[in-house]
Each structure stands twice: as structure tokens, then as C-alpha cells.
Design a protein around this motif. Structure first.
Motif, PDB file in Angstrom:
ATOM      1  N   UNK A 188     -75.730   0.450  29.306  1.00  0.00           N
ATOM      2  CA  UNK A 188     -76.651   0.522  28.382  1.00  0.00           C
ATOM      3  C   UNK A 188     -76.324  -0.873  27.111  1.00  0.00           C
ATOM      4  N   UNK A 189     -76.040  -1.692  27.461  1.00  0.00           N
ATOM      5  CA  UNK A 189     -75.654  -2.924  26.682  1.00  0.00           C
ATOM      6  C   UNK A 189     -76.704  -3.173  25.872  1.00  0.00           C
ATOM      7  N   UNK A 190     -78.116  -3.182  26.388  1.00  0.00           N
ATOM      8  CA  UNK A 190     -79.234  -3.621  25.696  1.00  0.00           C
ATOM      9  C   UNK A 190     -79.452  -2.527  24.584  1.00  0.00           C
ATOM     10  N   UNK A 191     -79.317  -1.248  24.940  1.00  0.00           N
ATOM     11  CA  UNK A 191     -79.608  -0.037  24.017  1.00  0.00           C
ATOM     12  C   UNK A 191     -78.652  -0.099  22.810  1.00  0.00           C
ATOM     13  N   UNK A 192     -77.317  -0.418  23.131  1.00  0.00           N
ATOM     14  CA  UNK A 192     -76.232  -0.392  22.138  1.00  0.00           C
ATOM     15  C   UNK A 192     -76.806  -1.853  21.058  1.00  0.00           C
ATOM     16  N   UNK A 193     -77.116  -2.682  21.706  1.00  0.00           N
ATOM     17  CA  UNK A 193     -77.420  -3.952  20.683  1.00  0.00           C
ATOM     18  C   UNK A 193     -78.676  -3.651  19.877  1.00  0.00           C
ATOM     19  N   UNK A 194     -79.395  -2.961  20.526  1.00  0.00           N
ATOM     20  CA  UNK A 194     -80.832  -2.891  19.770  1.00  0.00           C
ATOM     21  C   UNK A 194     -80.641  -1.862  18.652  1.00  0.00           C
ATOM     22  N   UNK A 195     -79.765  -0.812  18.918  1.00  0.00           N
ATOM     23  CA  UNK A 195     -79.509   0.165  17.925  1.00  0.00           C
ATOM     24  C   UNK A 195     -78.482  -0.498  16.639  1.00  0.00           C
ATOM     25  N   UNK A 196     -77.738  -1.465  17.205  1.00  0.00           N
ATOM     26  CA  UNK A 196     -76.718  -2.104  16.205  1.00  0.00           C
ATOM     27  C   UNK A 196     -77.455  -3.019  15.321  1.00  0.00           C
ATOM     28  N   UNK A 197     -78.366  -3.829  15.900  1.00  0.00           N
ATOM     29  CA  UNK A 197     -79.416  -4.720  15.100  1.00  0.00           C
ATOM     30  C   UNK A 197     -80.036  -4.005  14.061  1.00  0.00           C
ATOM     31  N   UNK A 198     -80.636  -2.762  14.342  1.00  0.00           N
ATOM     32  CA  UNK A 198     -81.300  -1.996  13.319  1.00  0.00           C
ATOM     33  C   UNK A 198     -80.628  -1.228  12.346  1.00  0.00           C
ATOM     34  N   UNK A 199     -79.262  -0.818  12.816  1.00  0.00           N
ATOM     35  CA  UNK A 199     -78.614   0.120  11.744  1.00  0.00           C
ATOM     36  C   UNK A 199     -77.872  -1.244  10.823  1.00  0.00           C
ATOM     37  N   UNK A 200     -77.389  -2.480  11.443  1.00  0.00           N
ATOM     38  CA  UNK A 200     -76.933  -3.419  10.535  1.00  0.00           C
ATOM     39  C   UNK A 200     -77.824  -3.922   9.305  1.00  0.00           C
ATOM     40  N   UNK A 201     -79.215  -3.867   9.765  1.00  0.00           N
ATOM     41  CA  UNK A 201     -80.153  -4.386   8.892  1.00  0.00           C
ATOM     42  C   UNK A 201     -80.952  -3.316   8.097  1.00  0.00           C
ATOM     43  N   UNK A 202     -80.373  -2.025   8.065  1.00  0.00           N
ATOM     44  CA  UNK A 202     -81.034  -0.787   7.527  1.00  0.00           C
ATOM     45  C   UNK A 202     -82.574  -0.441   8.004  1.00  0.00           C
ATOM     46  N   UNK A 203     -82.929  -0.926   8.986  1.00  0.00           N
ATOM     47  CA  UNK A 203     -84.415  -0.823   9.389  1.00  0.00           C
ATOM     48  C   UNK A 203     -84.619   0.615   9.837  1.00  0.00           C
TER      49      UNK A 203
END
Length: 98
Positions: free
Chosen positions: A4-19
Motif C-alpha cells: 500500500x505504498x500509494x495509500x501511505x503516500x496519499x495519507x502522508x500528503x494529506x496529513x502533512x498539509x493538514x487537509x
């Protein structure tokens, strides 16, 4: 085994930007619970959704990670996945897609 590398990256991007998930759900024209299921891997993410998210985040790696996860999940149960990948790689070279 599912990668789930894609899903991990997706969540990371959202959390890093507080979206909030609701903002991304709106972007994809789905409801927030559906987006949450996508991010957790409970629903499949469509290619057009990946493209929209990649554009939103300005992150070209999302499409590559999504495709790599799909390929991994197909080959994970094969007895000789490296051999299969080698043959596919040769086919891309033969047909000018490298």
C-alpha cells in the motif's frame, strides 16, 4: 500480501498539509466516508481519481505508486514474480515503451 505504498503516500500528503478528508472528497466528487474508505484501502481508487489527486498535490509519484501497487498485488501470489517482470520488461523494450 498487499502493498500500500500509494495509500501511505496519499495519507502522508494529506496529513502533512493538514487537509481534511472532506476537502479531498469534494475534489473527487464523493462523500467523506467514501474517501476515508479509499484512503484505508477498503475501496479501489480509480485512475482518474489518482490523476486528480496527483494534480491537486502536484505530486507525479502518486500515479507511479498506484500502478506499482496494482502490479505487485497481481504478482504477489505468483511462484516466480521476478521472471514474469523480466518478460514484461523485455516486451516494453521490444515495443518501444521503456
Amino acid at each position: 500480501m498487499t502493498t500500500q505504498r500509494f495509500l501511505e503516500r496519499l495519507k502522508q500528503l494529506r496529513e502533512d498539509r493538514n487537509i481534511p478528508q472532506r476537502e479531498l472528497a469534494y475534489l473527487l466528487n464523493i462523500d467523506t466516508p467514501m474517501y476515508s474508505r479509499l484512503e484505508r484501502g477498503e475501496r479501489k481508487v480509480k485512475r482518474e481519481q489518482v490523476l486528480a489527486l496527483g494534480k491537486f498535490y502536484n505530486d507525479e509519484s502518486l500515479l507511479t505508486l498506484w500502478a506499482a501497487d496494482k502490479i505487485y498485488n497481481v504478482l504477489a501470489e505468483e511462484d516466480e514474480p521476478q521472471k514474469v517482470l523480466s518478460i514484461v520488461s523485455e516486451q516494453f523494450v521490444d515495443y518501444g515503451k521503456n
